[in-house]
Design a protein around this motif. Sequence first.
Motif, PDB file in Angstrom:
ATOM      1  N   TYR A 120       8.891  -9.845  11.188  1.00 50.06           N
ATOM      2  CA  TYR A 120       8.409  -9.603  12.543  1.00 50.06           C
ATOM      3  C   TYR A 120       8.037 -10.878  13.296  1.00 50.06           C
ATOM      4  CZ  TYR A 120       8.131  -4.573  11.685  1.00 50.06           C
ATOM      5  OH  TYR A 120       8.435  -3.281  11.418  1.00 50.06           O
ATOM      6  N   LEU A 210      11.204  -1.398  11.068  1.00 48.75           N
ATOM      7  CA  LEU A 210      10.442  -0.845   9.940  1.00 48.75           C
ATOM      8  C   LEU A 210      11.376  -0.192   8.936  1.00 48.75           C
ATOM      9  CD1 LEU A 210       7.624  -0.156   8.789  1.00 48.75           C
ATOM     10  CD2 LEU A 210       7.823   2.029   9.964  1.00 48.75           C
ATOM     11  N   THR A 213      13.283  -2.762   7.053  1.00 47.78           N
ATOM     12  CA  THR A 213      12.440  -3.432   6.071  1.00 47.78           C
ATOM     13  C   THR A 213      12.243  -2.561   4.834  1.00 47.78           C
ATOM     14  OG1 THR A 213      11.274  -4.502   7.869  1.00 47.78           O
ATOM     15  CG2 THR A 213      10.208  -4.522   5.726  1.00 47.78           C
TER      16      THR A 213
ATOM     17  N   ASN B  21       7.295   2.223  14.164  1.00 49.76           N
ATOM     18  CA  ASN B  21       7.616   0.808  13.997  1.00 49.76           C
ATOM     19  C   ASN B  21       6.510  -0.061  14.583  1.00 49.76           C
ATOM     20  OD1 ASN B  21       9.203  -1.491  13.409  1.00 49.76           O
ATOM     21  ND2 ASN B  21       9.892  -1.538  15.531  1.00 49.76           N
ATOM     22  N   PHE B  24       3.249   0.089  12.450  1.00 52.23           N
ATOM     23  CA  PHE B  24       3.322  -0.715  11.220  1.00 52.23           C
ATOM     24  C   PHE B  24       3.356  -2.201  11.522  1.00 52.23           C
ATOM     25  CE2 PHE B  24       3.944   3.163   8.974  1.00 52.23           C
ATOM     26  CZ  PHE B  24       3.502   2.874   7.700  1.00 52.23           C
ATOM     27  N   LYS B  25       4.009  -2.560  12.626  1.00 50.69           N
ATOM     28  CA  LYS B  25       4.001  -3.955  13.017  1.00 50.69           C
ATOM     29  C   LYS B  25       2.564  -4.430  13.201  1.00 50.69           C
ATOM     30  CE  LYS B  25       5.556  -7.186  16.526  1.00 50.69           C
ATOM     31  NZ  LYS B  25       6.230  -7.402  17.792  1.00 50.69           N
TER      32      LYS B  25
END
Lengths: 315, 293
Positions: A120, A210, A213, B21, B24-25
């Motif tokens: 990220y 996500l 990953t 997303n 979680f980031k």
Amino acid sequence: MPRGNDKEYSVQQMIIEKRLKKKNHFNFEKLIPGLLLLTAVLSVLTTIGIVFTLIFETFIFFDRVSIIEFLTNKKWYPFSATNASFGIMPLVVGTLKITGIAAIVAVPIGLATAIYLSEYASEKARRVIKPILEVLAGIPTIVYGFFALTFVTPILKQMIPSLETFNALSPGIVVGIMITPMVASLSEDAMSSVPRSIREGAFALGATKLETTIKVILPAAVSGITASVVLALSRAIGETMIVSVAGGSTPNASFDVTSSIQTMTAYIVQVSTGDAGYQTTIYYSIYAVGMTLFLFTLFMNLFAQFITRKFKEEY
Amino acid sequence: MSKLVDKEIVAKKMPSRIIRNQIFKGLFFLSTLFGLLVLGVLFYRIITQGIGYIDLDFFQNFASRRPENAGIKAAFIGTIWLMVVVAPVSLILGVGTAIYLEEYAKKNKFTSFIKLNISNLAGVPSIVFGLLGLTIFVRAMALERSVLAAGLTMSLLVLPVIIVASQEAIRSVPKELREASFAMGATKWQTVLKVVLPASIPGILTGGILALSRAIGETAPLIVIGIPMFVAFLPKTIMDTFTVLPMQIYNWTSRPQAEFQDLAAAGILVMLVLLIVMNSIAVFIRNHFQKRY
């Protein structure tokens, strides 16, 4: 020929001199690999020294205390004058308690950090955060011990009133903080080495970052991640100062984390700072405990190396 | 039914997938912040607790039972003494090993055994090195609790760090440089000494400084070999006994009185400043002298 002194040189003399020099040079050239090999062998000798020292002194210990008592007795009271008992179990349980708590802290935080840095974070953020994590990894363990005793323990005490001054929880958490950078940086290496094209493949199928990953990167890097966790936990097992300062010196085999404990390393420190005489049974006991510790970490290190080699993904 | 992708389903699921997303980031970012936060709290605590004790007297006084008179003279000078032994011993042994492995060693079982051995040595707990030092240096070689015994133990402990760093530095010197040297008629050793080593010096120095800073902060092996914690004199030779900063800090930390805890914080502050200075030098060398080929 420009020379610094005013001696006259005949050509013949120069040739002889040069030949002599060459001869010396030749010998020197041959000597070097041997000398360098000697330095390399010294690292092997260190290992042999460690193994033989531990085996030799441990055998003297087992002459006085049977190995069966050492492995099966559930009590570790080495300082008792009348009823000394040497059962390694409480020390191993103490060590595993610390390692377990450390794992609970370090594995999720370390992994999440690795994912953030590898997947990220922008290049700029990575360049700022990685050196800071390196600083965290380079802080001497005695500093962490001080931090555990004077900062973490008082905070935990406010949350858990029954917490003793010396306990397993506080040093466990701090050992976890100590090994987090190790998990993060080794896992990040493993994840960064997954090639770009595999990520692009997942993105092209419409996966979010996500999903990529969790379903693509993590499985591809699982061997490196496992190895990093095993290595970090092996470091936690051998960690000495944090547990000596904040863990206490009460060997017990219970799984209560709020009471005082003793780890294998903390016992060695306790004996070393105490006044147990040379060649007493207590003196030899630190080698038996050291041997146990050495075997634990050796097997974990070999296991980590085995995983990396066996499951290495070549792209 | 025959549709490969049902656009409606995809469209329906998309927002929740994007939100997940983002969540979680955020979580991953918070975890990263946790490490930085701990570092911040740690430094803040130690600075506020210890700064009051740091003055000239703190560096000029020996350890004392009265906190207001206590200082780190013996520990600070002792740490420098330890470095005087560790730096040359570990550098000579470490760089020698690295040169052997990278330039001279043949690819055989013995070489890979040495390599395996070094990586395992790096994983041995430091306290076990203390047991080795106690048996070999303190007892068998009868060096007692001297600077030399402690220095040799520490040198063995940091050896793997220097070896690995030096290996990497030597490996990054391109082959062409060596070939050019050979083509000029230089022998192997001349090439190593005058071409390879100068080119890899920044990497080796960086590794060396990092190894030394590890040695400065290590406590456990010194406790095991019996280095005293309460010393009110300075060593005159490397055969004298001494104490070092982390030992002094350990001693102060393990006392119950609050004043000694503050002293420990002050000692830690001095040690951390020393380490930060050393690490900055390492980073400086890495950034300014290391050539990329």
